[in-house]
Scaffold this motif. Structure first.
Motif, mmCIF file in Angstrom:
data_model
loop_
_atom_site.group_PDB
_atom_site.id
_atom_site.type_symbol
_atom_site.label_atom_id
_atom_site.label_comp_id
_atom_site.label_asym_id
_atom_site.label_seq_id
_atom_site.Cartn_x
_atom_site.Cartn_y
_atom_site.Cartn_z
ATOM 1 N N LEU A 145 30.199 39.566 37.978
ATOM 2 C CA LEU A 145 30.865 38.272 37.776
ATOM 3 C C LEU A 145 31.532 38.183 36.404
ATOM 4 O O LEU A 145 32.627 37.627 36.272
ATOM 5 C CB LEU A 145 29.860 37.133 37.964
ATOM 6 C CG LEU A 145 29.246 37.030 39.369
ATOM 7 C CD1 LEU A 145 28.335 35.821 39.478
ATOM 8 C CD2 LEU A 145 30.319 36.964 40.452
ATOM 9 N N ASP A 146 30.898 38.752 35.393
ATOM 10 C CA ASP A 146 31.502 38.726 34.054
ATOM 11 C C ASP A 146 32.859 39.430 34.051
ATOM 12 O O ASP A 146 33.811 38.961 33.429
ATOM 13 C CB ASP A 146 30.560 39.393 33.044
ATOM 14 C CG ASP A 146 31.123 39.353 31.627
ATOM 15 O OD1 ASP A 146 31.214 38.254 31.058
ATOM 16 O OD2 ASP A 146 31.503 40.421 31.111
ATOM 17 N N ASP A 147 32.937 40.557 34.748
ATOM 18 C CA ASP A 147 34.207 41.284 34.780
ATOM 19 C C ASP A 147 35.306 40.465 35.442
ATOM 20 O O ASP A 147 36.478 40.558 35.051
ATOM 21 C CB ASP A 147 34.032 42.625 35.516
ATOM 22 C CG ASP A 147 33.266 43.625 34.663
ATOM 23 O OD1 ASP A 147 33.183 43.425 33.436
ATOM 24 O OD2 ASP A 147 32.740 44.603 35.223
ATOM 25 N N ILE A 148 34.949 39.692 36.444
ATOM 26 C CA ILE A 148 35.944 38.805 37.065
ATOM 27 C C ILE A 148 36.393 37.764 36.041
ATOM 28 O O ILE A 148 37.590 37.553 35.836
ATOM 29 C CB ILE A 148 35.351 38.092 38.300
ATOM 30 C CG1 ILE A 148 34.994 39.104 39.384
ATOM 31 C CG2 ILE A 148 36.344 37.049 38.843
ATOM 32 C CD1 ILE A 148 34.218 38.506 40.547
ATOM 33 N N MET A 149 35.432 37.141 35.367
ATOM 34 C CA MET A 149 35.776 36.068 34.431
ATOM 35 C C MET A 149 36.569 36.582 33.238
ATOM 36 O O MET A 149 37.404 35.882 32.691
ATOM 37 C CB MET A 149 34.502 35.354 33.979
ATOM 38 C CG MET A 149 33.884 34.559 35.119
ATOM 39 S SD MET A 149 32.449 33.597 34.617
ATOM 40 C CE MET A 149 31.123 34.735 34.993
ATOM 41 N N ASP A 150 36.294 37.818 32.840
ATOM 42 C CA ASP A 150 37.022 38.399 31.701
ATOM 43 C C ASP A 150 38.275 39.160 32.124
ATOM 44 O O ASP A 150 38.932 39.770 31.262
ATOM 45 C CB ASP A 150 36.104 39.376 30.931
ATOM 46 C CG ASP A 150 34.927 38.659 30.280
ATOM 47 O OD1 ASP A 150 34.983 37.412 30.142
ATOM 48 O OD2 ASP A 150 33.948 39.340 29.905
ATOM 49 N N SER A 151 38.599 39.161 33.413
ATOM 50 C CA SER A 151 39.710 39.990 33.922
ATOM 51 C C SER A 151 39.633 41.415 33.401
ATOM 52 O O SER A 151 40.654 41.985 32.992
ATOM 53 C CB SER A 151 41.086 39.434 33.522
ATOM 54 O OG SER A 151 41.206 38.102 33.832
ATOM 55 N N SER A 152 38.456 41.979 33.393
ATOM 56 C CA SER A 152 38.298 43.342 32.899
ATOM 57 C C SER A 152 38.868 44.353 33.896
ATOM 58 O O SER A 152 39.097 44.020 35.063
ATOM 59 C CB SER A 152 36.816 43.641 32.655
ATOM 60 O OG SER A 152 36.312 42.796 31.649
ATOM 61 N N HIS A 153 39.078 45.563 33.402
ATOM 62 C CA HIS A 153 39.623 46.595 34.275
ATOM 63 C C HIS A 153 38.603 47.662 34.629
ATOM 64 O O HIS A 153 38.549 48.123 35.761
ATOM 65 C CB HIS A 153 40.876 47.220 33.649
ATOM 66 C CG HIS A 153 42.029 46.278 33.683
ATOM 67 N ND1 HIS A 153 42.920 46.237 34.734
ATOM 68 C CD2 HIS A 153 42.407 45.293 32.831
ATOM 69 C CE1 HIS A 153 43.816 45.286 34.520
ATOM 70 N NE2 HIS A 153 43.522 44.696 33.364
ATOM 71 N N THR A 154 37.826 48.102 33.634
ATOM 72 C CA THR A 154 36.863 49.158 33.944
ATOM 73 C C THR A 154 35.471 48.769 33.477
ATOM 74 O O THR A 154 35.284 47.928 32.599
ATOM 75 C CB THR A 154 37.239 50.488 33.263
ATOM 76 O OG1 THR A 154 37.308 50.266 31.852
ATOM 77 C CG2 THR A 154 38.571 51.019 33.771
ATOM 78 N N ARG A 155 34.502 49.415 34.088
ATOM 79 C CA ARG A 155 33.086 49.197 33.803
ATOM 80 C C ARG A 155 32.376 50.513 34.069
ATOM 81 O O ARG A 155 32.538 51.093 35.135
ATOM 82 C CB ARG A 155 32.574 48.077 34.723
ATOM 83 C CG ARG A 155 31.100 47.936 34.898
ATOM 84 C CD ARG A 155 30.404 47.330 33.712
ATOM 85 N NE ARG A 155 30.810 45.950 33.430
ATOM 86 C CZ ARG A 155 30.426 45.307 32.327
ATOM 87 N NH1 ARG A 155 29.647 45.902 31.427
ATOM 88 N NH2 ARG A 155 30.834 44.060 32.112
ATOM 89 N N ARG A 156 31.616 50.972 33.121
ATOM 90 C CA ARG A 156 30.889 52.233 33.308
ATOM 91 C C ARG A 156 31.808 53.364 33.789
ATOM 92 O O ARG A 156 31.462 54.146 34.693
ATOM 93 C CB ARG A 156 29.742 52.056 34.310
ATOM 94 C CG ARG A 156 28.622 51.124 33.845
ATOM 95 C CD ARG A 156 27.639 50.824 34.982
ATOM 96 N NE ARG A 156 26.534 49.949 34.576
ATOM 97 C CZ ARG A 156 25.672 49.380 35.410
ATOM 98 N NH1 ARG A 156 25.767 49.583 36.700
ATOM 99 N NH2 ARG A 156 24.693 48.603 34.976
#
Ligand SMILES: [Mg+2]
Ligand SMILES: [Mg+2]
Ligand SMILES: [Mg+2]
Ligand SMILES: [Mg+2]
Ligand SMILES: [Mg+2]
Ligand SMILES: [Mg+2]
Lengths: 332, 332
Positions: free
Chosen positions: B82-93
């Motif tokens: 959910l954080d990645d959605i809220m931050d409009s992030s692109h990559t994770r791990r």
């Protein structure tokens, strides 16, 4: 008012060290999203508990039952805030969806989460010393899980590809409705009242089944009224056809249409154009879905009444009948 | 492996009538989001429980402690999705964020919800008959509430307007870190181990405070390493300056900068351009934030050690010291 009390307790929760800004944010977010519905679910807890108890509630009992009712309204607000994001909806209850407000946006995802998190805070504050506290936690957890699972099924069935009618079949429809709507809207209020009455929910599996049936019946009505109801009465103009919804009507139509009618549906379903909508409605009428619905309504009602009357407890029968009376042949 | 067992139990949960499609969806969603982290939080439960018990764990005890560890990993996955959605992030791990996958999109909101809902399902299956079952539910609920509240604070402080540095002050920073990260990453694993050991968490308020302090210390390190760490070692190139993050470094710089330096920061912070980033870093160096950090690290460590040694239980001291040893002067 009880809502105001619960809200102010949440805004002073010692588990979080609020800033003025964050207290204000929550205050506004709660007022925007929690009240303002029809409160049917919440009121059902109080009504059911009264019937189960068989006499007037004490002030304390009334407060506790209302509090559980509000917890269900909080749960509903949580689902709706997030559902509107997932569906890219524009309005809800006659105002813009919460996430559409300029200062909100994707913060609404976390607001949904907070709404959900308020429920155990309220339960802990008011029910921690009750013998049924842990059952209450288990109940809310199970029902939330079922609702989220129903939502998943809905999303992967109706969003994928967006124009694939081949998945719109009655068993899928029933499963989505049962999980996404019926458990939390119909079973949960009664289950709360049963727990408050000291009952063990394991002894009420058939009551659960009846309520889930009623929830399905309610949703079929909802789908029917969206197309054939009186907009004046319902208070909104239905857009299920435009929205490519997995409605009971399209599911039944697809199961009955000849090649020609099938073509009309697949070419016109899910289009905003009013002439497309009218073509789909014409097929519904040709297939006599109105008659099919009346028949469904009649047989559902009869089945439900006979299941209800098979219940050993008169008080439980009354609870179930009062639910059914509220929805049978409703026009809105 | 325990993860595989927990997953297969969830995929056969009788509370939901899975279709093949939905089972497959969850299977894929879990594999994408739950394992693959460093598992620090999860492993801490087992390590802490071992130290508290003072001898080797039985197979059953090991399984239960690992299961709680996995519940924390599930919680983490839920927050991150959910954080990645809220931050409009692109990559994770090192891979695209879950919601960035073409078939996922906003369904990821509900997937986050499902991850969260899996936790009480696991707890009910494996801990329902334990005397500490209700405390476990309360604990996870409280910590989730605190994390979501910290997330709210972060969102309304750092997203609003997007370029308002005036809110980046140390008390705000500390509060965000404490709630958003420290409770679930540091307190929760130890609290789980304490509950398994039959302890009452009300008797461990000071332990909670120490762990929250450690969590804050950990996040300050994280912010420091983002700018001054060795990318080879950390495994990624920091982008806190580009991302306008409320980092410990910018908070300290703003509190120390003269008019000129202030101007450099406000004109260059939050810009992707590498020459802007370098100007901000130059100010950090001029203000000797590296020295400030070393000092912070030293005093934090001393304070923590003396708080830990004031703990009456040697086993608890060992748990806390083993946590501290893992993070003190870490380079990644
Ligand atoms: Mg919707
Ligand atoms: Mg929806
Ligand atoms: Mg409708
Ligand atoms: Mg983020
Ligand atoms: Mg964030
Ligand atoms: Mg970082």
């Amino acid at each position: 008012e009880i809502y105001a009390r619960l809200k102010s307790e949440l805004l002073d929760d010692p588990a979080f060290d609020f800033t003025d800004d964050s207290r204000q944010w929550i205050d506004r977010m709660l007022d925007y999203n929690v009240p303002g519905g029809k409160l049917n679910r919440g009121l059902s807890v109080v009504d059911s508990y009264k019937l189960l108890k068989g006499k007037e509630l004490s002030e304390e009992e009334f407060f506790l039952a209302s509090t559980l009712g509000w917890c269900i309204e909080w749960l509903q607000a949580y689902f709706l805030v997030l559902d509107d994001i997932m569906d890219s909806s524009h309005t809800r209850r006659g105002q813009p969806c919460w996430f559409r407000l300029p200062k909100v946006g994707m913060i609404a995802v976390n607001d949904g989460i907070l709404l959900r998190n308020h429920i155990p805070r309220v339960l802990k504050r008011h029910f921690k010393d009750k013998s049924y506290y842990v059952d209450l936690l288990d109940l809310f957890n199970e029902v939330e899980f079922q609702t989220a699972s129903g939502q998943m099924l809905d999303l992967i069935t109706t969003l994928e590809g967006e124009t694939d009618l081949s998945k719109y079949k009655l068993p899928v429809y029933n499963r989505i409705v049962q999980y996404k709507t019926a458990y939390y809207s119909f079973y949960l209020p009664v289950a709360c009242a049963l727990l408050m009455s000291g009952e063990d929910l394991d002894n009420f599996i058939e009551v659960k089944n009846i309520l889930v049936e009623m929830g399905t019946y309610f949703q079929v009505q909802d789908d029917y009224l969206d197309c054939f109801g009186d907009p004046e009465f319902i208070g909104k103009i239905g857009t299920d056809i435009e929205d490519f919804k997995c409605s009971w009507l399209v599911v039944q139509a697809l199961a009955r249409a000849d090649e020609n009618q099938m073509k009309v549906i697949s070419e016109n379903y899910g289009k905003a154009d009013q002439s497309c909508v009218m073509k789909v409605k014409a097929v519904y009428k040709d297939l006599n879905l109105q008659g099919l619905f009346s028949e469904f309504e009649r047989t559902s009602y009869e089945k439900l009444i006979s299941s209800i009357e098979a219940q050993p407890s008169k008080a439980v029968q009354e609870v179930l009948k009062s639910f059914l009376a509220k929805i049978y042949k409703r026009q809105k």
